[in-house]
Design a protein around this motif. Sequence first.
Motif, PDB file in Angstrom:
ATOM      1  N   ILE A 232      38.042  50.307  36.149  1.00 27.57           N
ATOM      2  CA  ILE A 232      38.167  48.953  35.613  1.00 27.57           C
ATOM      3  C   ILE A 232      38.671  49.081  34.173  1.00 27.57           C
ATOM      4  CG2 ILE A 232      36.941  46.803  35.077  1.00 27.57           C
ATOM      5  CD1 ILE A 232      34.751  47.726  37.091  1.00 27.57           C
ATOM      6  N   VAL A 233      39.741  48.363  33.865  1.00 30.39           N
ATOM      7  CA  VAL A 233      40.271  48.396  32.498  1.00 30.39           C
ATOM      8  C   VAL A 233      40.128  46.998  31.899  1.00 30.39           C
ATOM      9  CG1 VAL A 233      42.245  48.959  31.027  1.00 30.39           C
ATOM     10  CG2 VAL A 233      42.006  50.075  33.252  1.00 30.39           C
ATOM     11  N   VAL A 234      39.519  46.927  30.729  1.00 29.08           N
ATOM     12  CA  VAL A 234      39.302  45.649  30.054  1.00 29.08           C
ATOM     13  C   VAL A 234      40.045  45.690  28.721  1.00 29.08           C
ATOM     14  CG1 VAL A 234      37.567  44.093  29.068  1.00 29.08           C
ATOM     15  CG2 VAL A 234      36.994  45.488  31.086  1.00 29.08           C
ATOM     16  N   GLY A 235      40.897  44.708  28.507  1.00 28.38           N
ATOM     17  CA  GLY A 235      41.571  44.645  27.206  1.00 28.38           C
ATOM     18  C   GLY A 235      42.962  44.045  27.315  1.00 28.38           C
ATOM     19  N   ARG A 236      43.523  43.700  26.157  1.00 30.88           N
ATOM     20  CA  ARG A 236      44.817  43.015  26.138  1.00 30.88           C
ATOM     21  C   ARG A 236      45.963  43.890  26.641  1.00 30.88           C
ATOM     22  NH1 ARG A 236      45.388  41.826  20.480  1.00 30.88           N
ATOM     23  NH2 ARG A 236      47.477  41.155  21.046  1.00 30.88           N
ATOM     24  N   VAL A 237      45.766  45.226  26.604  1.00 30.38           N
ATOM     25  CA  VAL A 237      46.818  46.111  27.129  1.00 30.38           C
ATOM     26  C   VAL A 237      47.113  45.834  28.600  1.00 30.38           C
ATOM     27  CG1 VAL A 237      46.552  48.068  25.539  1.00 30.38           C
ATOM     28  CG2 VAL A 237      45.078  47.911  27.575  1.00 30.38           C
ATOM     29  N   VAL A 238      46.111  45.291  29.314  1.00 27.04           N
ATOM     30  CA  VAL A 238      46.296  45.037  30.747  1.00 27.04           C
ATOM     31  C   VAL A 238      47.445  44.040  30.955  1.00 27.04           C
ATOM     32  CG1 VAL A 238      45.244  43.976  32.790  1.00 27.04           C
ATOM     33  CG2 VAL A 238      43.926  45.604  31.403  1.00 27.04           C
ATOM     34  N   GLU A 239      47.397  42.971  30.168  1.00 25.70           N
ATOM     35  CA  GLU A 239      48.417  41.935  30.332  1.00 25.70           C
ATOM     36  C   GLU A 239      49.815  42.477  29.992  1.00 25.70           C
ATOM     37  OE1 GLU A 239      47.862  38.348  27.878  1.00 25.70           O
ATOM     38  OE2 GLU A 239      47.745  37.445  29.884  1.00 25.70           O
ATOM     39  N   ARG A 240      49.873  43.221  28.899  1.00 28.91           N
ATOM     40  CA  ARG A 240      51.159  43.756  28.464  1.00 28.91           C
ATOM     41  C   ARG A 240      51.707  44.767  29.484  1.00 28.91           C
ATOM     42  NH1 ARG A 240      52.019  46.437  22.539  1.00 28.91           N
ATOM     43  NH2 ARG A 240      54.199  46.983  22.923  1.00 28.91           N
ATOM     44  N   GLY A 241      50.813  45.597  30.001  1.00 25.73           N
ATOM     45  CA  GLY A 241      51.215  46.605  30.978  1.00 25.73           C
ATOM     46  C   GLY A 241      51.697  45.983  32.281  1.00 25.73           C
ATOM     47  N   VAL A 242      50.911  45.034  32.783  1.00 25.11           N
ATOM     48  CA  VAL A 242      51.247  44.450  34.081  1.00 25.11           C
ATOM     49  C   VAL A 242      52.572  43.673  33.997  1.00 25.11           C
ATOM     50  CG1 VAL A 242      50.505  42.775  35.835  1.00 25.11           C
ATOM     51  CG2 VAL A 242      48.873  44.437  34.927  1.00 25.11           C
ATOM     52  N   ARG A 243      52.802  43.042  32.846  1.00 28.08           N
ATOM     53  CA  ARG A 243      54.074  42.327  32.664  1.00 28.08           C
ATOM     54  C   ARG A 243      55.253  43.299  32.787  1.00 28.08           C
ATOM     55  NH1 ARG A 243      54.270  40.405  27.290  1.00 28.08           N
ATOM     56  NH2 ARG A 243      52.189  39.576  27.573  1.00 28.08           N
ATOM     57  N   LEU A 244      55.120  44.453  32.161  1.00 28.35           N
ATOM     58  CA  LEU A 244      56.190  45.458  32.216  1.00 28.35           C
ATOM     59  C   LEU A 244      56.349  46.016  33.635  1.00 28.35           C
ATOM     60  CD1 LEU A 244      58.258  47.025  30.493  1.00 28.35           C
ATOM     61  CD2 LEU A 244      56.497  48.790  30.173  1.00 28.35           C
ATOM     62  N   TRP A 245      55.218  46.230  34.287  1.00 29.47           N
ATOM     63  CA  TRP A 245      55.234  46.767  35.657  1.00 29.47           C
ATOM     64  C   TRP A 245      55.974  45.786  36.587  1.00 29.47           C
ATOM     65  CZ3 TRP A 245      51.772  44.950  39.795  1.00 29.47           C
ATOM     66  CH2 TRP A 245      51.888  45.692  40.966  1.00 29.47           C
ATOM     67  N   GLU A 246      55.681  44.481  36.419  1.00 30.53           N
ATOM     68  CA  GLU A 246      56.345  43.483  37.261  1.00 30.53           C
ATOM     69  C   GLU A 246      57.842  43.454  36.981  1.00 30.53           C
ATOM     70  OE1 GLU A 246      53.898  40.100  36.418  1.00 30.53           O
ATOM     71  OE2 GLU A 246      52.565  40.538  38.131  1.00 30.53           O
ATOM     72  N   ALA A 247      58.208  43.570  35.707  1.00 28.87           N
ATOM     73  CA  ALA A 247      59.641  43.586  35.355  1.00 28.87           C
ATOM     74  C   ALA A 247      60.310  44.823  35.962  1.00 28.87           C
ATOM     75  CB  ALA A 247      59.802  43.580  33.838  1.00 28.87           C
ATOM     76  N   ALA A 248      59.635  45.929  35.930  1.00 22.83           N
ATOM     77  CA  ALA A 248      60.198  47.167  36.486  1.00 22.83           C
ATOM     78  C   ALA A 248      60.377  47.040  37.992  1.00 22.83           C
ATOM     79  CB  ALA A 248      59.288  48.347  36.151  1.00 22.83           C
ATOM     80  N   ARG A 249      59.414  46.397  38.634  1.00 22.83           N
ATOM     81  CA  ARG A 249      59.503  46.218  40.091  1.00 22.83           C
ATOM     82  C   ARG A 249      60.690  45.332  40.465  1.00 22.83           C
ATOM     83  NH1 ARG A 249      54.525  44.746  43.688  1.00 22.83           N
ATOM     84  NH2 ARG A 249      54.676  42.904  42.381  1.00 22.83           N
ATOM     85  N   ARG A 250      60.908  44.298  39.664  1.00 25.19           N
ATOM     86  CA  ARG A 250      62.051  43.416  39.937  1.00 25.19           C
ATOM     87  C   ARG A 250      63.354  44.196  39.830  1.00 25.19           C
ATOM     88  NH1 ARG A 250      58.813  39.531  37.318  1.00 25.19           N
ATOM     89  NH2 ARG A 250      59.771  39.935  35.305  1.00 25.19           N
ATOM     90  N   LEU A 251      63.414  45.132  38.885  1.00 27.57           N
ATOM     91  CA  LEU A 251      64.621  45.946  38.693  1.00 27.57           C
ATOM     92  C   LEU A 251      64.898  46.828  39.906  1.00 27.57           C
ATOM     93  CD1 LEU A 251      64.672  47.471  35.104  1.00 27.57           C
ATOM     94  CD2 LEU A 251      66.220  45.799  36.116  1.00 27.57           C
ATOM     95  N   SER A 252      63.822  47.313  40.525  1.00 26.65           N
ATOM     96  CA  SER A 252      64.052  48.285  41.604  1.00 26.65           C
ATOM     97  C   SER A 252      64.105  47.628  42.975  1.00 26.65           C
ATOM     98  CB  SER A 252      63.015  49.397  41.541  1.00 26.65           C
ATOM     99  OG  SER A 252      61.713  48.854  41.473  1.00 26.65           O
ATOM    100  N   LEU A 253      63.995  46.293  43.035  1.00 30.94           N
ATOM    101  CA  LEU A 253      64.066  45.610  44.337  1.00 30.94           C
ATOM    102  C   LEU A 253      65.474  45.676  44.910  1.00 30.94           C
ATOM    103  CD1 LEU A 253      61.801  42.427  44.023  1.00 30.94           C
ATOM    104  CD2 LEU A 253      61.377  44.536  45.291  1.00 30.94           C
TER     105      LEU A 253
END
Length: 245
Positions: A224-245
């Motif tokens: 379990i990860v708690v903190g603002r880094v979660v939001e920043r990380g997941v946003r980047l992960w989603e952007a990366a996924r869109r790139l590789s679709l």
Amino acid sequence: MGRVYIVGAGPGDPELITVKGLKLLEAADVVLHDRLVPAELLRRVKPGAVVVDVGKRPGGEGPSQEEINEMLLHYAQRYGVVVRLHGGDPLVFGRGFEECEFLISRGVACEFVPGVTSGLGAPAKYFIPPVARGTASSVALVTGREDPRKAARQVDFKKLAGAVDTIVIYMGASAAGEIARELMEGGLSGDTPVAVVKSAYFSDEEFLATRLADLSSVPNPSIIVVGRVVERGVRLWEAARRLSL
Ligand code: SAH
């Protein structure tokens, strides 16, 4: 007399072990391994080597730590290369340190080979950094499990809430709701982003992004990860996924 190598297997992907760890695994005469190590890694062990599963099942059955220590001693006295393979890193909520203390006290040489701990490796799969410039400059790795013999919680989550930017909780599945409540009592907003990674890198992996106020039951085993880094990380992960679709 043999030598015991206390090795980290990494968080579940068989390719996330170190080169040194893999070489030792291939050279081992005996391997004693945890439950949370990738099965594919065990196929790298040479034919004829002794392989023993010393992992604890969720109910807690499995050899006790004392029994594991004795097994390590027994094999070290009879074989050359003994590998004690831990999930993640052997020194992060593993019992690698106690095993080494025991072995040294009996005159058996041992050494550590670090591994990628699940608390950092699991979030990395979803691009979640433990620290990130501008968002978090400190991280705490903590255990969520209560020691039933102790009256008070081992980790003071209320204090922790104000002390570090990112909190990575191991073994927090059964107490997640309670931990969330304590963190909020300690001053964290109910809106604080939370990520839960269950069985990272295994076939039954699950990922959940939520908010502290909504954190309740969590499957086991999870980071379990708690903190603002979660939001920043997941946003980047989603952007990366869109790139590789
Ligand atoms: N030494 C290990 C931790 C052992 S404690 C390490 O460094 O990773 C066991 C806890 O680790 C589990 O309850 C869970 O919180 C976490 N864990 C280990 N492997 C995991 C994985 N693949 N995915 C999610 N959590 C994991």
